[in-house]
Design a protein around this motif. Structure first.
Motif, PDB file in Angstrom:
ATOM      1  N   ALA A  15       0.868  -1.180   0.000  1.00 21.62           N
ATOM      2  CA  ALA A  15       0.000   0.000   0.000  1.00 21.62           C
ATOM      3  C   ALA A  15       0.900   1.223   0.000  1.00 21.62           C
ATOM      4  N   PHE A  16       0.461   2.289  -0.660  1.00 29.74           N
ATOM      5  CA  PHE A  16       1.285   3.485  -0.772  1.00 29.74           C
ATOM      6  C   PHE A  16       1.657   4.035   0.595  1.00 29.74           C
ATOM      7  N   TYR A  17       0.723   3.931   1.560  1.00 35.48           N
ATOM      8  CA  TYR A  17       0.980   4.418   2.915  1.00 35.48           C
ATOM      9  C   TYR A  17       1.269   3.285   3.899  1.00 35.48           C
ATOM     10  N   GLY A  18       1.603   2.094   3.406  1.00 33.76           N
ATOM     11  CA  GLY A  18       1.825   0.956   4.286  1.00 33.76           C
ATOM     12  C   GLY A  18       3.077   1.090   5.133  1.00 33.76           C
ATOM     13  N   THR A  19       2.931   0.905   6.436  1.00 31.24           N
ATOM     14  CA  THR A  19       4.068   1.086   7.356  1.00 31.24           C
ATOM     15  C   THR A  19       4.157  -0.010   8.409  1.00 31.24           C
ATOM     16  N   THR A  20       3.523  -1.154   8.185  1.00 29.58           N
ATOM     17  CA  THR A  20       3.481  -2.174   9.223  1.00 29.58           C
ATOM     18  C   THR A  20       4.874  -2.640   9.645  1.00 29.58           C
ATOM     19  N   TRP A  21       4.985  -3.000  10.919  1.00 32.37           N
ATOM     20  CA  TRP A  21       6.203  -3.607  11.457  1.00 32.37           C
ATOM     21  C   TRP A  21       6.108  -5.134  11.415  1.00 32.37           C
ATOM     22  N   GLU A  22       4.917  -5.673  11.173  1.00 36.91           N
ATOM     23  CA  GLU A  22       4.684  -7.103  11.340  1.00 36.91           C
ATOM     24  C   GLU A  22       4.450  -7.780   9.996  1.00 36.91           C
ATOM     25  N   PRO A  23       5.253  -8.784   9.634  1.00 36.41           N
ATOM     26  CA  PRO A  23       5.030  -9.480   8.363  1.00 36.41           C
ATOM     27  C   PRO A  23       3.619 -10.038   8.254  1.00 36.41           C
ATOM     28  N   ARG A  24       3.001  -9.811   7.095  1.00 38.14           N
ATOM     29  CA  ARG A  24       1.690 -10.359   6.741  1.00 38.14           C
ATOM     30  C   ARG A  24       0.555  -9.840   7.618  1.00 38.14           C
ATOM     31  N   PHE A  71       9.440  -1.410   3.097  1.00 33.96           N
ATOM     32  CA  PHE A  71       9.886  -2.801   3.048  1.00 33.96           C
ATOM     33  C   PHE A  71      11.409  -2.882   3.081  1.00 33.96           C
ATOM     34  N   VAL A  72      12.080  -2.028   2.325  1.00 30.65           N
ATOM     35  CA  VAL A  72      13.539  -2.040   2.310  1.00 30.65           C
ATOM     36  C   VAL A  72      14.101  -1.699   3.683  1.00 30.65           C
ATOM     37  N   THR A  73      13.621  -0.619   4.279  1.00 31.59           N
ATOM     38  CA  THR A  73      14.194  -0.200   5.565  1.00 31.59           C
ATOM     39  C   THR A  73      13.816  -1.154   6.690  1.00 31.59           C
ATOM     40  N   THR A  74      12.599  -1.698   6.648  1.00 33.14           N
ATOM     41  CA  THR A  74      12.178  -2.619   7.700  1.00 33.14           C
ATOM     42  C   THR A  74      12.936  -3.936   7.607  1.00 33.14           C
ATOM     43  N   SER A  75      13.175  -4.413   6.392  1.00 30.59           N
ATOM     44  CA  SER A  75      13.947  -5.656   6.216  1.00 30.59           C
ATOM     45  C   SER A  75      15.346  -5.505   6.788  1.00 30.59           C
ATOM     46  N   LEU A  76      15.995  -4.380   6.490  1.00 31.64           N
ATOM     47  CA  LEU A  76      17.343  -4.160   7.008  1.00 31.64           C
ATOM     48  C   LEU A  76      17.320  -3.989   8.524  1.00 31.64           C
ATOM     49  N   HIS A  77      16.295  -3.312   9.034  1.00 28.36           N
ATOM     50  CA  HIS A  77      16.148  -3.176  10.488  1.00 28.36           C
ATOM     51  C   HIS A  77      15.983  -4.547  11.143  1.00 28.36           C
ATOM     52  N   ARG A 105      14.099   4.038  10.432  1.00 27.71           N
ATOM     53  CA  ARG A 105      13.264   3.349   9.453  1.00 27.71           C
ATOM     54  C   ARG A 105      12.332   4.300   8.705  1.00 27.71           C
ATOM     55  N   THR A 106      11.614   5.140   9.413  1.00 27.27           N
ATOM     56  CA  THR A 106      10.604   5.980   8.783  1.00 27.27           C
ATOM     57  C   THR A 106      11.230   7.085   7.948  1.00 27.27           C
ATOM     58  N   VAL A 107      12.235   7.773   8.501  1.00 20.82           N
ATOM     59  CA  VAL A 107      12.868   8.865   7.763  1.00 20.82           C
ATOM     60  C   VAL A 107      13.478   8.347   6.466  1.00 20.82           C
ATOM     61  N   LEU A 108      14.218   7.247   6.547  1.00 24.86           N
ATOM     62  CA  LEU A 108      14.877   6.718   5.362  1.00 24.86           C
ATOM     63  C   LEU A 108      13.863   6.204   4.345  1.00 24.86           C
ATOM     64  N   ALA A 109      12.788   5.579   4.815  1.00 25.54           N
ATOM     65  CA  ALA A 109      11.787   5.023   3.904  1.00 25.54           C
ATOM     66  C   ALA A 109      11.097   6.095   3.079  1.00 25.54           C
ATOM     67  N   LYS A 110      11.049   7.311   3.575  1.00 24.07           N
ATOM     68  CA  LYS A 110      10.349   8.394   2.891  1.00 24.07           C
ATOM     69  C   LYS A 110      11.209   9.105   1.851  1.00 24.07           C
ATOM     70  N   GLN A 111      12.457   8.730   1.741  1.00 28.61           N
ATOM     71  CA  GLN A 111      13.348   9.399   0.805  1.00 28.61           C
ATOM     72  C   GLN A 111      13.214   8.808  -0.603  1.00 28.61           C
ATOM     73  N   THR A 112      13.739   9.539  -1.574  1.00 26.05           N
ATOM     74  CA  THR A 112      13.793   8.994  -2.925  1.00 26.05           C
ATOM     75  C   THR A 112      14.672   7.747  -2.927  1.00 26.05           C
ATOM     76  N   SER A 113      14.487   6.910  -3.929  1.00 24.07           N
ATOM     77  CA  SER A 113      15.219   5.644  -3.937  1.00 24.07           C
ATOM     78  C   SER A 113      16.732   5.860  -4.006  1.00 24.07           C
ATOM     79  N   GLU A 114      17.181   6.846  -4.768  1.00 22.91           N
ATOM     80  CA  GLU A 114      18.623   7.084  -4.840  1.00 22.91           C
ATOM     81  C   GLU A 114      19.155   7.600  -3.512  1.00 22.91           C
ATOM     82  N   CYS A 115      18.349   8.398  -2.817  1.00 25.20           N
ATOM     83  CA  CYS A 115      18.765   8.889  -1.504  1.00 25.20           C
ATOM     84  C   CYS A 115      18.914   7.736  -0.517  1.00 25.20           C
TER      85      CYS A 115
END
Length: 255
Positions: free
Chosen positions: A101-110, A119-125, A133-143
């Protein structure tokens, strides 16, 4: 979100963050269990992650005790393998099937939904990297990529067709990459046998977290692509191994 607002955010693509200048057939996937065949309750998942954390802490102690460059290099090689094992065997399969989801932020799989950046930042966390997690997830992909690794480990592609892009990434060698697209961010996992998997929270196709062959992913179309090979970056591995916090630089959106 209204459609025009969503479009504006998506069209932001890779712009912003850091000052930029204009950037200029695979093997079959490795066999793995289907996501539906794996049961990951929240407590079981967290318990498995704690076991990986314990292994990482023991390895970190050995790294700190190393007295030669060769010994430290050997410990970092072990760290690379441990991180990849944690992601491949536990984190990625646990998150497979979680709705996008565009605004999806869950910490819990499924449970709930998750956006591609989260997903990228939570997986690494979950794998043990200390990050915002939140600040980095909101950045552009190159950032996101620039915050995870250095320019020495970043490769950019402009106007390369999908098959050519996958071939060129395969030539960079096995490992874990973070992939930035015009409107999307994902992992690329290049296997020892040459298979290139894309692991991401996909806004197309199933609309869930998936692991799929990169050459057939509907989400990989992009005029501009940037990849950061984080598994080759000793600074990244050291930060993960020693539990050092990752600072976010060039953030355009704050938490």
């Amino acid at each position: 979100m209204k459609i025009n607002a969503l479009a504006a955010l998506l069209l932001a693509g890779l712009r912003g963050c850091f000052a930029q200048t204009a950037a200029p057939d695979s093997a079959a996937q490795s066999p793995r269990p289907a996501a539906a065949s794996i049961t990951y309750s929240g407590p079981a998942y967290r318990a498995t992650l704690r076991r990986f954390t314990a292994r990482r802490l023991r390895l970190a102690a050995r790294y700190r005790q190393a007295t030669t460059r060769a010994a430290r290099t050997a410990r970092l090689a072990e760290a690379r393998q441990l991180l990849l094992t944690a992601l491949d065997s536990t984190v990625f399969p646990a998150w497979e099937g979680t709705p996008w989801a565009f605004y999806g932020t869950t910490w819990e799989p499924r449970r709930g939904s998750i956006a591609c950046g989260y997903f990228v930042t939570t997986s690494l966390h979950d794998a043990g990297l200390r990050l915002q997690r939140t600040v980095l997830a909101k950045q552009t992909s190159e950032c996101i990529i620039k915050n995870l690794t250095s320019e020495a480990h970043i490769t950019r592609y402009w106007g390369v067709d999908r098959a050519g892009f996958v071939r060129q990434v395969r030539a960079l060698g096995p490992g874990l990459y973070v992939l930035g697209l015009d409107y999307h961010v994902a992992f690329l996992r290049v296997r020892d046998g040459g298979a290139v998997q894309m692991v991401h929270s996909s806004y197309v196709g199933p609309g869930t977290v998936v692991r799929e062959a990169a050459e057939s992913s509907a989400a990989i179309f992009s005029k501009y692509r940037v990849v950061g090979k984080v598994s080759d970056d000793d600074a990244f591995l050291r930060r993960w191994l020693l539990g050092e916090a990752l600072a976010v630089h060039g953030a355009t959106v704050k938490e």
